[in-house]
Design a protein around this motif. Structure first.
Motif, PDB file in Angstrom:
ATOM      1  N   ALA A 250       0.832  -1.204   0.000  1.00 36.58           N
ATOM      2  CA  ALA A 250       0.000   0.000   0.000  1.00 36.58           C
ATOM      3  C   ALA A 250       0.864   1.251   0.000  1.00 36.58           C
ATOM      4  O   ALA A 250       0.566   2.244  -0.689  1.00 36.58           O
ATOM      5  CB  ALA A 250      -0.921  -0.017   1.222  1.00 36.58           C
ATOM      6  N   GLU A 251       1.962   1.209   0.736  1.00 32.80           N
ATOM      7  CA  GLU A 251       2.866   2.352   0.795  1.00 32.80           C
ATOM      8  C   GLU A 251       3.447   2.669  -0.577  1.00 32.80           C
ATOM      9  O   GLU A 251       3.499   3.826  -1.005  1.00 32.80           O
ATOM     10  CB  GLU A 251       3.991   2.068   1.797  1.00 32.80           C
ATOM     11  CG  GLU A 251       4.942   3.232   1.988  1.00 32.80           C
ATOM     12  CD  GLU A 251       5.986   2.943   3.051  1.00 32.80           C
ATOM     13  OE1 GLU A 251       6.653   3.881   3.487  1.00 32.80           O
ATOM     14  OE2 GLU A 251       6.127   1.764   3.441  1.00 32.80           O
ATOM     15  N   LYS A 252       3.891   1.641  -1.298  1.00 34.60           N
ATOM     16  CA  LYS A 252       4.469   1.857  -2.624  1.00 34.60           C
ATOM     17  C   LYS A 252       3.418   2.381  -3.593  1.00 34.60           C
ATOM     18  O   LYS A 252       3.720   3.218  -4.461  1.00 34.60           O
ATOM     19  CB  LYS A 252       5.080   0.565  -3.154  1.00 34.60           C
ATOM     20  CG  LYS A 252       5.854   0.749  -4.455  1.00 34.60           C
ATOM     21  CD  LYS A 252       6.572  -0.519  -4.869  1.00 34.60           C
ATOM     22  CE  LYS A 252       7.369  -0.300  -6.149  1.00 34.60           C
ATOM     23  NZ  LYS A 252       8.069  -1.531  -6.591  1.00 34.60           N
ATOM     24  N   GLY A 328      -2.214  -6.953   0.669  1.00 36.78           N
ATOM     25  CA  GLY A 328      -2.825  -6.497   1.907  1.00 36.78           C
ATOM     26  C   GLY A 328      -4.225  -6.016   1.588  1.00 36.78           C
ATOM     27  O   GLY A 328      -4.961  -6.673   0.871  1.00 36.78           O
ATOM     28  N   GLY A 329      -4.605  -4.846   2.058  1.00 36.67           N
ATOM     29  CA  GLY A 329      -5.958  -4.425   1.758  1.00 36.67           C
ATOM     30  C   GLY A 329      -6.281  -3.024   2.203  1.00 36.67           C
ATOM     31  O   GLY A 329      -5.399  -2.199   2.460  1.00 36.67           O
ATOM     32  N   ALA A 330      -7.579  -2.760   2.289  1.00 41.35           N
ATOM     33  CA  ALA A 330      -8.087  -1.424   2.538  1.00 41.35           C
ATOM     34  C   ALA A 330      -7.603  -0.847   3.867  1.00 41.35           C
ATOM     35  O   ALA A 330      -7.329   0.349   3.971  1.00 41.35           O
ATOM     36  CB  ALA A 330      -9.611  -1.451   2.502  1.00 41.35           C
ATOM     37  N   ALA A 331      -7.500  -1.684   4.879  1.00 39.83           N
ATOM     38  CA  ALA A 331      -7.093  -1.184   6.199  1.00 39.83           C
ATOM     39  C   ALA A 331      -5.680  -0.597   6.156  1.00 39.83           C
ATOM     40  O   ALA A 331      -5.421   0.466   6.737  1.00 39.83           O
ATOM     41  CB  ALA A 331      -7.177  -2.306   7.226  1.00 39.83           C
ATOM     42  N   ASP A 332      -4.768  -1.295   5.465  1.00 40.51           N
ATOM     43  CA  ASP A 332      -3.402  -0.787   5.343  1.00 40.51           C
ATOM     44  C   ASP A 332      -3.382   0.543   4.599  1.00 40.51           C
ATOM     45  O   ASP A 332      -2.681   1.485   4.977  1.00 40.51           O
ATOM     46  CB  ASP A 332      -2.530  -1.797   4.590  1.00 40.51           C
ATOM     47  CG  ASP A 332      -2.303  -3.075   5.371  1.00 40.51           C
ATOM     48  OD1 ASP A 332      -2.527  -3.069   6.596  1.00 40.51           O
ATOM     49  OD2 ASP A 332      -1.913  -4.080   4.762  1.00 40.51           O
ATOM     50  N   LEU A 333      -4.159   0.618   3.533  1.00 42.16           N
ATOM     51  CA  LEU A 333      -4.212   1.815   2.714  1.00 42.16           C
ATOM     52  C   LEU A 333      -4.794   2.985   3.493  1.00 42.16           C
ATOM     53  O   LEU A 333      -4.272   4.107   3.469  1.00 42.16           O
ATOM     54  CB  LEU A 333      -5.046   1.538   1.461  1.00 42.16           C
ATOM     55  CG  LEU A 333      -4.905   2.463   0.260  1.00 42.16           C
ATOM     56  CD1 LEU A 333      -3.460   2.543  -0.206  1.00 42.16           C
ATOM     57  CD2 LEU A 333      -5.778   1.968  -0.874  1.00 42.16           C
ATOM     58  N   LEU A 334      -5.870   2.726   4.208  1.00 41.23           N
ATOM     59  CA  LEU A 334      -6.522   3.778   4.981  1.00 41.23           C
ATOM     60  C   LEU A 334      -5.601   4.337   6.055  1.00 41.23           C
ATOM     61  O   LEU A 334      -5.557   5.551   6.290  1.00 41.23           O
ATOM     62  CB  LEU A 334      -7.801   3.228   5.615  1.00 41.23           C
ATOM     63  CG  LEU A 334      -8.605   4.228   6.471  1.00 41.23           C
ATOM     64  CD1 LEU A 334      -9.062   5.410   5.633  1.00 41.23           C
ATOM     65  CD2 LEU A 334      -9.798   3.530   7.109  1.00 41.23           C
ATOM     66  N   LYS A 335      -4.853   3.456   6.700  1.00 44.81           N
ATOM     67  CA  LYS A 335      -3.931   3.890   7.748  1.00 44.81           C
ATOM     68  C   LYS A 335      -2.893   4.867   7.201  1.00 44.81           C
ATOM     69  O   LYS A 335      -2.600   5.898   7.793  1.00 44.81           O
ATOM     70  CB  LYS A 335      -3.247   2.672   8.360  1.00 44.81           C
ATOM     71  CG  LYS A 335      -2.380   2.985   9.578  1.00 44.81           C
ATOM     72  CD  LYS A 335      -1.644   1.730  10.062  1.00 44.81           C
ATOM     73  CE  LYS A 335      -2.609   0.641  10.450  1.00 44.81           C
ATOM     74  NZ  LYS A 335      -1.886  -0.561  10.977  1.00 44.81           N
ATOM     75  N   ILE A 337      -3.122   6.680   4.360  1.00 47.97           N
ATOM     76  CA  ILE A 337      -3.775   7.917   3.907  1.00 47.97           C
ATOM     77  C   ILE A 337      -4.100   8.813   5.104  1.00 47.97           C
ATOM     78  O   ILE A 337      -3.900  10.034   5.059  1.00 47.97           O
ATOM     79  CB  ILE A 337      -5.054   7.583   3.112  1.00 47.97           C
ATOM     80  CG1 ILE A 337      -4.688   6.922   1.782  1.00 47.97           C
ATOM     81  CG2 ILE A 337      -5.876   8.843   2.863  1.00 47.97           C
ATOM     82  CD1 ILE A 337      -5.875   6.413   0.995  1.00 47.97           C
ATOM     83  N   THR A 338      -4.580   8.205   6.194  1.00 42.55           N
ATOM     84  CA  THR A 338      -4.904   8.964   7.401  1.00 42.55           C
ATOM     85  C   THR A 338      -3.655   9.617   7.986  1.00 42.55           C
ATOM     86  O   THR A 338      -3.689  10.779   8.416  1.00 42.55           O
ATOM     87  CB  THR A 338      -5.561   8.052   8.451  1.00 42.55           C
ATOM     88  OG1 THR A 338      -6.726   7.454   7.890  1.00 42.55           O
ATOM     89  CG2 THR A 338      -5.943   8.844   9.695  1.00 42.55           C
ATOM     90  N   ASN A 339      -2.540   8.870   7.993  1.00 42.43           N
ATOM     91  CA  ASN A 339      -1.278   9.419   8.512  1.00 42.43           C
ATOM     92  C   ASN A 339      -0.799  10.589   7.660  1.00 42.43           C
ATOM     93  O   ASN A 339      -0.306  11.591   8.181  1.00 42.43           O
ATOM     94  CB  ASN A 339      -0.208   8.330   8.544  1.00 42.43           C
ATOM     95  CG  ASN A 339      -0.453   7.314   9.642  1.00 42.43           C
ATOM     96  OD1 ASN A 339      -1.208   7.567  10.566  1.00 42.43           O
ATOM     97  ND2 ASN A 339       0.173   6.151   9.524  1.00 42.43           N
ATOM     98  N   GLU A 340      -0.934  10.447   6.334  1.00 44.51           N
ATOM     99  CA  GLU A 340      -0.518  11.533   5.441  1.00 44.51           C
ATOM    100  C   GLU A 340      -1.323  12.797   5.714  1.00 44.51           C
ATOM    101  O   GLU A 340      -0.788  13.905   5.750  1.00 44.51           O
ATOM    102  CB  GLU A 340      -0.709  11.112   3.979  1.00 44.51           C
ATOM    103  CG  GLU A 340       0.393  10.219   3.440  1.00 44.51           C
ATOM    104  CD  GLU A 340       0.260   9.988   1.938  1.00 44.51           C
ATOM    105  OE1 GLU A 340      -0.735  10.465   1.357  1.00 44.51           O
ATOM    106  OE2 GLU A 340       1.150   9.365   1.352  1.00 44.51           O
TER     107      GLU A 340
END
Length: 344
Positions: A250-252, A328-335, A337-340
């Motif tokens: 998700a990070e990449k 992975g999935g949506a949870a990793d991505l959301l985390k 995006i929220t941090n950004e």
């Protein structure tokens, strides 16, 4: 041999059987719930060499069923943590770890040095890749699969027997993995134990192998059934071709930019909100391809990765060239995006 005295006295095993176990090399693909059940039984029984393939790291949500790990394992590679646990069980065991995800590109090299392969994944795409490689190489693949309170076990590609693809010719795009469907720890424990049992039988040359058959166990009813497989064998002339899908974190995906395509069904949570994200459920993707530019750089995601791979294959077959699936999935991505957003 004192260590194995209780099993060497069994009919059909003896000292010679124990030597067969010592000389054997088994590759286990997946160090999650099934792998954590399979591996200790093989190590304790005296299998001489184990290979473990998994690029994943231990998460808190793994611990209720992946019994080789503890809270101290969180954030560490599963293959390395499982190596520690297994070495403490049997210090003479040879363990080779591969902290990578199995792909079309590395599968042949990964299975090359092993006598048989155990499929302990929960990823349909990987299972087809592994099955095809084992079929071409003439190596047995011991299959295990979980759906909620039910599990399946079979042996494919054994002495010319049927393959996984001959049973399931088409990949099921709607299949759910453990993260999506849920799973009880005892279910993976039971099915993993049965997979280990098939491996021991094959190595020792005893009993009836589940080749051409599938065992289905229902944990809620304590009901076990074995069905004969009525399948047609396919020729081993060439590998079945399928679009190669690049898996990224998700990070990449966020670093590379482009379009984020959410292929989960309407109502699935968590909700991922981003100006670069669009939602087209996998079930209707093929009918809505015209909503996406073929020149776009696309990173596909779902709840845990399986449907993202299926969606990416659909896009590639439709000549979308810049397509990747988020591991992975949506949870990793959301985390992320929220941090950004919080930093900015």
């Amino acid at each position: 041999m004192e260590r194995f005295q209780r099993q060497t006295i069994l009919p059909g095993i003896g000292i010679s059987g124990q030597q067969k176990l010592q000389d054997s090399k088994v590759l286990v693909v997946g160090a999650g719930g099934l792998g954590c059940a399979v591996l200790p039984y093989l190590a304790s029984a005296g299998v001489g060499s184990l290979g473990i393939v998994d690029g994943d790291k231990v998460e808190l949500s793994n611990l209720h069923r992946q019994v080789l790990y503890s809270e101290k394992s969180i954030g560490e590679f599963k293959v390395l943590e499982s190596e520690k646990a297994l070495s403490s069980m049997n210090s003479k065991l040879t363990i080779t770890t591969y902290p990578v995800f199995l792909t079309h590109e590395n599968v042949d090299n990964l299975i090359a040095d092993y006598d048989l392969v155990i499929d302990a994944t929960d990823n349909t795409e990987v299972r087809y890749i592994l099955d095809e490689a084992c079929r071409v190489a003439g190596k047995a693949m011991i299959y295990g699969s979980i759906f909620r309170f039910q599990g399946q076990v079979s042996v494919f590609n054994y002495q010319g027997g049927p393959s996984y693809r001959s049973l399931f010719p088409e990949e099921d795009q709607s299949s759910l993995n453990c993260a999506e469907a849920g799973v009880l720890g005892t279910t993976v424990g039971m099915i993993g134990m049965l997979q280990a049992n098939e491996a021991l039988k094959i190595i020792l040359g005893i009993g009836e192998i589940l080749s051409g058959k599938i065992l289905i166990y229902n944990m809620l009813k304590n009901d076990q059934q074995i069905f004969e497989l009525a399948v047609q064998m396919e020729p081993v002339s060439e590998k079945v071709t399928s679009p190669t899908i690049d898996l990224i974190s998700a990070e990449k995906a966020l670093v590379e930019g482009g379009l984020l395509l959410d292929v989960r069904e309407l109502g699935e949570k968590p909700v991922v909100s981003s100006e670069y994200c669009i939602k087209i459920p996998l079930s209707v993707l093929e009918s809505r391809l015209d909503e996406i530019s073929k020149e776009a750089k696309i990173s596909v995601f779902c709840q845990a990765g399986t449907r993202a791979i299926s969606a990416a294959k659909i896009l590639k077959k439709a000549n979308f060239m810049q397509v990747k699936a988020i591991r992975g999935g949506a949870a990793d991505l959301l985390k992320l995006i929220t941090n950004e957003k919080s930093i900015s």
